[in-house]
Enzyme design. Structure first.
Site, PDB file in Angstrom:
ATOM      1  N   GLY A   1       0.829  -1.203  -0.049  1.00 54.01           N
ATOM      2  CA  GLY A   1       0.074   0.018  -0.075  1.00 54.01           C
ATOM      3  C   GLY A   1       0.850   1.332   0.057  1.00 54.01           C
ATOM      4  O   GLY A   1       2.046   1.113  -0.219  1.00 54.01           O
TER       5      GLY A   1
ATOM      6  N   ARG B   1      -1.502   6.305  -0.252  1.00 56.16           N
ATOM      7  CA  ARG B   1      -2.620   7.610   0.661  1.00 56.16           C
ATOM      8  C   ARG B   1      -2.301   7.274   2.019  1.00 56.16           C
ATOM      9  O   ARG B   1      -2.041   6.410   2.491  1.00 56.16           O
ATOM     10  CB  ARG B   1      -3.942   7.817  -0.101  1.00 56.16           C
ATOM     11  CG  ARG B   1      -4.565   6.178   0.221  1.00 56.16           C
ATOM     12  CD  ARG B   1      -5.970   6.266  -0.199  1.00 56.16           C
ATOM     13  NE  ARG B   1      -5.915   6.645  -1.869  1.00 56.16           N
ATOM     14  CZ  ARG B   1      -6.093   5.508  -2.627  1.00 56.16           C
ATOM     15  NH1 ARG B   1      -5.860   4.181  -2.052  1.00 56.16           N
ATOM     16  NH2 ARG B   1      -6.017   5.661  -3.967  1.00 56.16           N
ATOM     17  N   GLY B   2      -3.166   8.305   2.931  1.00 56.16           N
ATOM     18  CA  GLY B   2      -3.235   8.035   4.237  1.00 56.16           C
ATOM     19  C   GLY B   2      -2.069   7.743   5.082  1.00 56.16           C
ATOM     20  O   GLY B   2      -1.123   8.471   4.767  1.00 56.16           O
ATOM     21  N   ILE B   3      -2.336   6.821   5.834  1.00 56.68           N
ATOM     22  CA  ILE B   3      -1.282   6.438   7.071  1.00 56.68           C
ATOM     23  C   ILE B   3       0.019   5.931   6.185  1.00 56.68           C
ATOM     24  O   ILE B   3       1.166   6.409   6.681  1.00 56.68           O
ATOM     25  CB  ILE B   3      -1.569   5.456   7.968  1.00 56.68           C
ATOM     26  CG1 ILE B   3      -2.714   6.027   8.655  1.00 56.68           C
ATOM     27  CG2 ILE B   3      -0.585   4.936   8.915  1.00 56.68           C
ATOM     28  CD1 ILE B   3      -3.412   5.040   9.803  1.00 56.68           C
TER      29      ILE B   3
ATOM     30  N   TYR C   1     -13.144  -9.236  10.816  1.00 62.94           N
ATOM     31  CA  TYR C   1     -12.230  -8.097  10.722  1.00 62.94           C
ATOM     32  C   TYR C   1     -11.187  -8.307  12.033  1.00 62.94           C
ATOM     33  O   TYR C   1      -9.935  -7.942  11.630  1.00 62.94           O
ATOM     34  CB  TYR C   1     -12.970  -6.760  10.804  1.00 62.94           C
ATOM     35  CG  TYR C   1     -11.911  -5.658  10.729  1.00 62.94           C
ATOM     36  CD1 TYR C   1     -11.177  -5.353   9.674  1.00 62.94           C
ATOM     37  CD2 TYR C   1     -11.874  -4.696  11.807  1.00 62.94           C
ATOM     38  CE1 TYR C   1     -10.087  -4.482   9.653  1.00 62.94           C
ATOM     39  CE2 TYR C   1     -10.870  -3.674  11.973  1.00 62.94           C
ATOM     40  CZ  TYR C   1     -10.132  -3.655  10.811  1.00 62.94           C
ATOM     41  OH  TYR C   1      -9.189  -2.451  10.847  1.00 62.94           O
TER      42      TYR C   1
END
Length: 274
Positions: free
Chosen positions: A14, A17-19, A165
């Site tokens: 990943g 974006r983001g963290i 999850y």
């Protein structure tokens, strides 16, 4: 061993974006290299950024980066990301298991294919990318695995909320603690890093409450700074599950006002108190 990230190479799942991107940008400011394995080759109208815009942002921050378009679920793509890091930068020092699928559906309403997706990206992806990188981590003088996964909180109010999850995320944690024990004699350290509060990412906005939830969340930069503090921690921790605020406090940062979140931030999943 070194307390500097200059010329250290990070391979991340990943990171578009983001963290994940915040971590790579923070590391780039300290001179790190990055290889991103992510699927976001083309823009998505629902989400900001691609793996290519992430590379540009990392390089603008002072690092060097390479995008590998691929899927952490695929063994060949993980191998390609590892090979790219070795061919481009000469080795691998840090693996960051960042890619994750989020689905908060309960057992009766969760489709089996969605169950499989979470287990394959979250737990299997963590295992598969780390496994592919291990021969090169063994050659590093300060090899690390950092997984963005939570405390093993078995409280019924968490387990009963979204068992599938929870299994996938705590599976990432168990694997990482296992790596720390399994490869300690090879010099590989492995830790989990998790935010104390929700983080203002697209996932929070789109899935967890929109603008109101984002207003009670801290910015991704807190995880970026915490990750850099963990990467360079002179205590060389391993086999630990750490919250971002704990890592920052150990590095001397206790004023979190720069990261937002108001005076009443929303606690992240599996965290029960500030």
């Amino acid at each position: 061993m070194t307390d500097s990230l200059k010329d250290r190479t990070i391979v991340m799942s990943g990171g578009s974006r983001g963290i994940g991107l915040a971590i790579l940008v923070a590391a780039a400011k300290e001179g790190a290299n990055a290889v991103l394995l992510a699927k976001t080759d083309q823009p998505d109208p629902r989400l900001p950024g691609t793996v290519h815009t992430a590379v540009a942002e990392i390089e603008e921050a002072g690092g060097r980066a390479v995008a590998v378009v691929g899927d952490v679920r695929e063994e060949a793509d993980c191998a390609r990301a590892v090979a790219t890091a070795v061919e481009t930068f000469g080795g691998i020092d840090i693996v960051v298991n960042n890619a994750s699928a989020l689905n908060l559906t309960g057992t009766l309403d969760l489709a089996p294919k969605r169950y499989d997706l979470m287990q394959q990206i979250n737990s299997k992806g963590t295992w598969q990318l780390t496994r592919a990188a291990l021969p090169h981590l063994f050659a590093s003088d300060d090899a690390q695995v950092v997984t963005l996964s939570p405390p093993v909180n078995l409280a019924p109010h968490w387990l009963g909320r979204f068992p599938a999850y929870a299994l996938s995320k705590m599976g990432m944690t168990i694997l990482t603690l296992g790596f720390a024990a399994e490869f300690a004699e090879k010099g590989v350290r492995a830790n989990c890093l998790w935010p104390q509060t929700t983080i203002a990412t697209a996932a929070v906005v789109n899935l967890l409450g929109g603008a109101e939830a984002a207003s009670r969340s801290r910015t991704p930069e807190i995880m970026g700074d915490a990750a850099v503090a963990l990467f360079t921690d002179p205590q060389r921790p391993t086999g630990q599950i750490l919250l971002d605020v704990e890592v920052l406090a150990r590095a001397g940062t206790t004023d979190l006002s720069a990261y937002g979140g108001t005076d009443d931030p929303e606690l992240d999943f599996f965290v029960d108190s500030l």
